[in-house]
Design an enzyme around this catalytic site. Structure first.
Site, PDB file in Angstrom:
ATOM      1  N   ASP A  57       0.840  -1.387   0.119  1.00  0.00           N
ATOM      2  CA  ASP A  57       0.041  -0.080   0.076  1.00  0.00           C
ATOM      3  C   ASP A  57       0.835   1.312   0.204  1.00  0.00           C
ATOM      4  OD1 ASP A  57      -2.025   1.677  -0.159  1.00  0.00           O
ATOM      5  OD2 ASP A  57      -3.154   0.736   1.769  1.00  0.00           O
TER       6      ASP A  57
ATOM      7  N   GLU B  18     -10.329   7.258   3.859  1.00  0.00           N
ATOM      8  CA  GLU B  18      -9.991   6.720   4.893  1.00  0.00           C
ATOM      9  C   GLU B  18      -9.315   7.326   5.769  1.00  0.00           C
ATOM     10  OE1 GLU B  18      -5.876   4.844   3.296  1.00  0.00           O
ATOM     11  OE2 GLU B  18      -6.508   5.744   1.112  1.00  0.00           O
TER      12      GLU B  18
HETATM   13  C1  BGC Z   1      -5.088   3.100   0.415  1.00  0.00           C
HETATM   14  C2  BGC Z   1      -5.205   1.992  -0.712  1.00  0.00           C
HETATM   15  C3  BGC Z   1      -5.091   2.661  -2.048  1.00  0.00           C
HETATM   16  C4  BGC Z   1      -3.839   3.448  -2.309  1.00  0.00           C
HETATM   17  C5  BGC Z   1      -3.466   3.967  -3.612  1.00  0.00           C
HETATM   18  C6  BGC Z   1      -4.036   3.840   0.202  1.00  0.00           C
HETATM   19  O1  BGC Z   1      -3.868   5.028   0.926  1.00  0.00           O
HETATM   20  O2  BGC Z   1      -5.016   2.467   1.567  1.00  0.00           O
HETATM   21  O3  BGC Z   1      -6.593   1.626  -0.567  1.00  0.00           O
HETATM   22  O4  BGC Z   1      -5.300   1.548  -3.202  1.00  0.00           O
HETATM   23  O5  BGC Z   1      -3.801   4.193  -1.457  1.00  0.00           O
HETATM   24  O6  BGC Z   1      -4.437   5.197  -3.691  1.00  0.00           O
HETATM   25  C1  BGC Z   2      -3.636   9.768  -2.453  1.00  0.00           C
HETATM   26  C2  BGC Z   2      -4.317   8.264  -2.017  1.00  0.00           C
HETATM   27  C3  BGC Z   2      -3.629   7.792  -1.087  1.00  0.00           C
HETATM   28  C4  BGC Z   2      -3.255   8.634   0.113  1.00  0.00           C
HETATM   29  C5  BGC Z   2      -2.728   7.916   1.180  1.00  0.00           C
HETATM   30  C6  BGC Z   2      -3.535  10.748  -1.009  1.00  0.00           C
HETATM   31  O1  BGC Z   2      -2.898  11.805  -1.237  1.00  0.00           O
HETATM   32  O2  BGC Z   2      -4.414  10.662  -3.143  1.00  0.00           O
HETATM   33  O3  BGC Z   2      -4.477   7.820  -3.246  1.00  0.00           O
HETATM   34  O4  BGC Z   2      -4.337   6.674  -0.862  1.00  0.00           O
HETATM   35  O5  BGC Z   2      -2.643   9.817  -0.191  1.00  0.00           O
HETATM   36  O6  BGC Z   2      -2.335   8.477   2.267  1.00  0.00           O
END
Ligand code: BGC
Ligand code: BGC
Length: 829
Positions: free
Chosen positions: A449, A644
């Protein structure tokens, strides 16, 4: 040709030390085309630009066509003649053996229209036997115009076993692997983020990157199917300018549709799909998503999340199909089949990713990473529990042939040996290598990840440290999502292998898995975007699939006095902040990472769906307009977008989308927000029949309001097709959705899951009323039971909740007889 936004410049200076360290690699890769432009003297006239593509491909023995295009700033014809001197330079190809060295002058006479192209033709010489790709630069100079781009001509690799599509994948992999240097192998294990390579894409060639991703909201400047395909192709051209011409595999989070792409068809988030209980529909919907994604040149999605959500305060609750492993298993497998299809090389298929391995939805409240309360936290459970609850969806996804798996940011701390020794999943050799690869025989690849290994202790300011990299690789991670630190990762992993901290065997295993996926995807044969289905993106057919999914995802929790369905002649008063807001009904991972309120993309709001279904509709968002004369009030409330971490109840508040202007979003809650509760109260008090729709990523406690509501619907996050909601409200389709998670009674006690000892939700897992129509026996029995037990003010009594929920689990586990029996015995006599 390529659309790369000016905001995404990657400062080249920062790369210099890493480049020096990667000198061995540079020798084996081709000359960076960029360097030839640097020699060009300052142009006389910046109003005129002569450009050439960065990479020109030619088959061995054919003539290379280097196309120059002249453009004027005001798009007018040339006022004066422009001449361009060109000459071939020194690369890995040998002059007179591989190609005819040459030089000359190309002229564009005065009066030439802006946009005119002219070609330099450079013959190559056919060679006997197989060869890797060789290159030579063409330098361009002009006193009359600015020159942009100094092309590299790439004579394609040919007559090598791995290029032969008739050979089986494992033979192609073995042949290719045998030709690769360590640096090239590590390049395949490295994934960078689009924005960090767009400014200087030559790094793709220099490092031989295996992959590039778009993070949430990371879009090319031109956010259209064409713009995406051009951008992906421009990176691909750089990947193919390497010696072995290994195509890169581009990845994106198509987690409920191609959410970053403006105009894509956006499905309900997984929690809504969970409510449909319909694997065929899910497979079909994800096939549609795969088609839209691949038509923009992207053959890989970081989906489905097969997480089993156990605490709905988690901000990723909506990415879960539900709280029971059987549901996540059935629908997760369906999603994989839909994404990947029968053949990965089809232009309707993308490689799927089961994530986040494992138990991301089962972390304890208060253990989250940083300010997060649940997300990226610690799963504190026994091995037996994780095997029963969190691992089953992976067994199902593997059986469906899932091509990649993403470890979770979270940790596992087995209770079996006592708490206090959590292990980050990115470092979990027991589960990644032991369980996944060895026990289950997973032969795809593990993609870390986003900077996932940076969280492996000991933490450092210069992550990824060698120790973190070594731990991750040896635990079983094959490709590393290193959005910005990809060069550091590359340099350090090469050194770690040379120092013996990682074996060549482990590297070969990782690279073989990645290459196998690329062969299966057909990327060696068709590396560039196949745009033939681009016109289907956001098409009526695709939206119809999503609309059906929306209708089937609606869960009717309560329907006193048969308030629903509504007649199309009813006078309808619509209120609530989620009635007419596409962003709110789409949620996170739409437009940007965290999503945002308002017009994120094209689609139909719930209000617009209602307006199309009924003649007499009044809309007053805050219910301030007079309600008199209305037969029915439809109040659409719920949550505003989050993703998230920032979606965790008790977690931090996002404030960094342009629309936020630095102002933190509302605090997350398991209860209806006060403003929402006020609108419900007003409308339900004033209008005879009141229908409440909750548009949210998780249940919202409304036990207090329940008695005043006639019909209550869990609408989840439907996405772009709000008309699907109207379809069930007005009886176009009947309600069939069933709860994918238990709906809690109290925000103080929000963790309620089927199987709990004192199971007492307001509405149980599997609950869902229907509206008319003939039903199979079992549904008939459920309907009878639901009708008999529901108390309009206090919900469902515990015994009935248990029966409904356990019968639903039995159904998911294909124990229909048991399901029947449970329902029949629970029916009051
Ligand atoms: C997320 C993943 C995602 C990745 C790319 C991460 O922060 O946990 O689910 O696929 O970013 O965007
Ligand atoms: C990105 C996401 C990623 C996340 C992780 C964001 O800036 O756009 O894809 O999952 O950072 O922290």
């Amino acid at each position: 040709m390529s659309a790369t936004p000016g905001t995404a410049q990657h400062p080249r200076a920062r790369r210099v030390p890493a480049l020096l360290a990667a000198a061995a690699l540079v020798l084996t890769s081709l000359l960076a085309p960029v360097s030839t432009t640097r020699a060009t003297p300052a142009p006389a006239d910046t109003e005129i630009v002569v450009s050439a593509g960065p990479v020109v491909f030619v088959d061995d023995g054919d003539t290379a066509n280097v196309t120059l295009t002249v453009r004027t700033a005001d798009d007018a014809a040339l006022a004066r003649p422009v001449s361009v001197d060109w000459s071939t330079g020194v690369g890995t190809a040998t002059a007179s053996v591989d190609y005819e060295a040459g030089s000359g002058t190309l002229g564009f006479p005065a009066g030439t229209p802006s946009g005119t192209e002219r070609s330099i033709r450079i013959p190559t010489r056919e060679s006997d036997g197989g060869e890797t790709a060789e290159t030579f630069p063409v330098s361009l100079e002009s006193r009359d115009a600015e020159v942009s781009g100094g092309p590299a001509v790439v004579v394609r690799a040919h007559d090598l076993a791995y290029l032969d599509p008739r050979l089986p994948t494992d033979e192609r992999v073995a042949d290719l692997l045998g030709r690769m240097t360590l640096a090239e192998k590590v390049g395949q294990m490295t994934q960078a983020e689009r924005a960090n390579v767009a400014g200087d894409p030559a790094v793709v060639t220099e490092l031989g990157l295996g992959s590039v991703l778009s993070g949430g909201g990371s879009t090319p400047a031109e956010n259209t199917p064409e713009g995406w395909a051009d951008a992906v192709d421009s990176f691909q051209a750089r990947a193919l300018a390497t010696r072995l011409q290994i195509p890169l595999v581009y990845g994106v989070d198509s987690v409920h549709g191609h959410g970053n792409l403006d105009g894509a068809t956006i499905l309900p988030h997984n929690i809504g799909l969970g409510a449909t209980r319909d694997p065929l529909l899910v497979a079909r919907a994800e096939r549609m998503v795969a088609t839209e994604t691949r038509a923009t040149g992207i053959p890989w999605t970081f989906a489905p999340c097969v997480c089993v959500v156990r605490d709905d305060r988690w901000g990723r609750t909506y990415e879960s199909f539900g709280e029971h492993p059987a549901l996540a298993s059935v629908l997760g497998a369906a999603a994989v089949l839909g994404f990947q299809g029968k053949h990965l090389d089809s232009n309707r298929s993308v490689l799927a990713t089961a994530k986040h391995f494992v138990a991301d939805g089962d972390t304890s409240y208060g253990t989250g990473e940083g300010e997060y309360t649940v997300d990226q936290g610690i799963t504190e459970q026994s091995r037996e529990h994780v095997e029963a609850v969190d691992l089953p969806p992976y067994v199902a996804a593997l059986r469906a042939g899932v091509g990649s798996v993403m470890p979770s940011f979270s940790s596992i701390d087995w209770t079996d040996d006592g708490l206090g020794n959590p292990v980050k999943m990115h470092a979990n050799e027991e589960l990644l290598t032991g369980w996944l690869k060895e026990d289950q025989g997973f032969d795809g690849f593990v993609i870390s990840d986003w900077q996932g290994i940076h969280q492996i202790p000991p933490l450092a300011s210069d992550s990824p440290t060698t120790q973190q990299i070594v731990t991750g690789v040896n635990a079983g991670v094959d490709m590393f999502m290193e959005p910005s630190q990809f060069e550091r990762f590359h340099t350090r992993l090469v050194a770690a292998v040379q120092d013996g901290e990682v074996t060549e065997e482990r590297i070969d295993d990782a690279v073989s898995r990645i290459l196998a996926a690329k062969f299966e995807l057909g990327l060696f044969e068709e590396p560039f975007a196949d745009r033939s289905h681009a016109d289907e993106i956001g098409s009526a057919e695709h939206r119809a699939i999503a609309r059906k999914a929306v209708a089937k995802s609606q869960v009717l929790l309560k329907n006193d006095g048969d308030a629903l369905p509504l007649g199309s002649d009813a006078s309808v008063y619509v209120a609530g902040r989620n009635a007419d807001d596409l962003g709110n009904q789409a949620g996170g991972w739409t437009g940007t990472w965290q999503g945002y309120s308002g017009d994120v993309t094209e689609g139909t709001t719930i209000l617009e769906g209602i307006q199309a279904a009924a003649d007499d509709v009044t809309f007053s968002e805050d219910a301030s307009a007079p309600t008199d004369g209305a037969d029915v009030g439809v109040v659409v409330v719920g949550e505003t977008p989050y993703a998230e971490g920032f979606g965790d109840v008790g977690g931090p508040e996002w404030a960094w989308d342009p629309a936020d202007g630095g102002v933190p979003r509302e605090e997350k809650s398991m209860s209806l927000q006060p403003g929402d509760a006020a609108v419900v109260e007003k409308v339900c008090a004033e209008i005879e029949t009141c229908v409440v729709l909750v548009v949210s990523g998780r249940p919202q406690v409304l036990t207090e309001q329940l008695g005043s509501i006639d019909a209550l619907v869990a609408s989840w996050l439907p996405g772009t097709e709000g008309a699907g909601v109207a379809d069930v409200l007005f009886g176009e389709r009947r309600f069939t959705g069933r709860l994918p998670v238990s709906w809690p009674r109290s925000a103080d006690d929000p963790v309620v899951n089927v199987g709990d000892e004192d199971y007492d939700p307001l509405f149980p897992f599997g609950w869902g009323l229907t509206t008319g129509g003939r039903m199979p026996h079992l549904d008939e029995h459920r309907a009878q039971l639901q009708e008999a037990v529901l108390d309009p003010a206090t919900g469902v009594p515990p015994a009935a909740s248990k029966a409904i929920a356990t019968s639903d689990v039995a159904l998911l586990e294909e124990r229909d007889g048991v399901a029947h029996h449970i329902l029949r015995s629970a029916l009051p006599r």
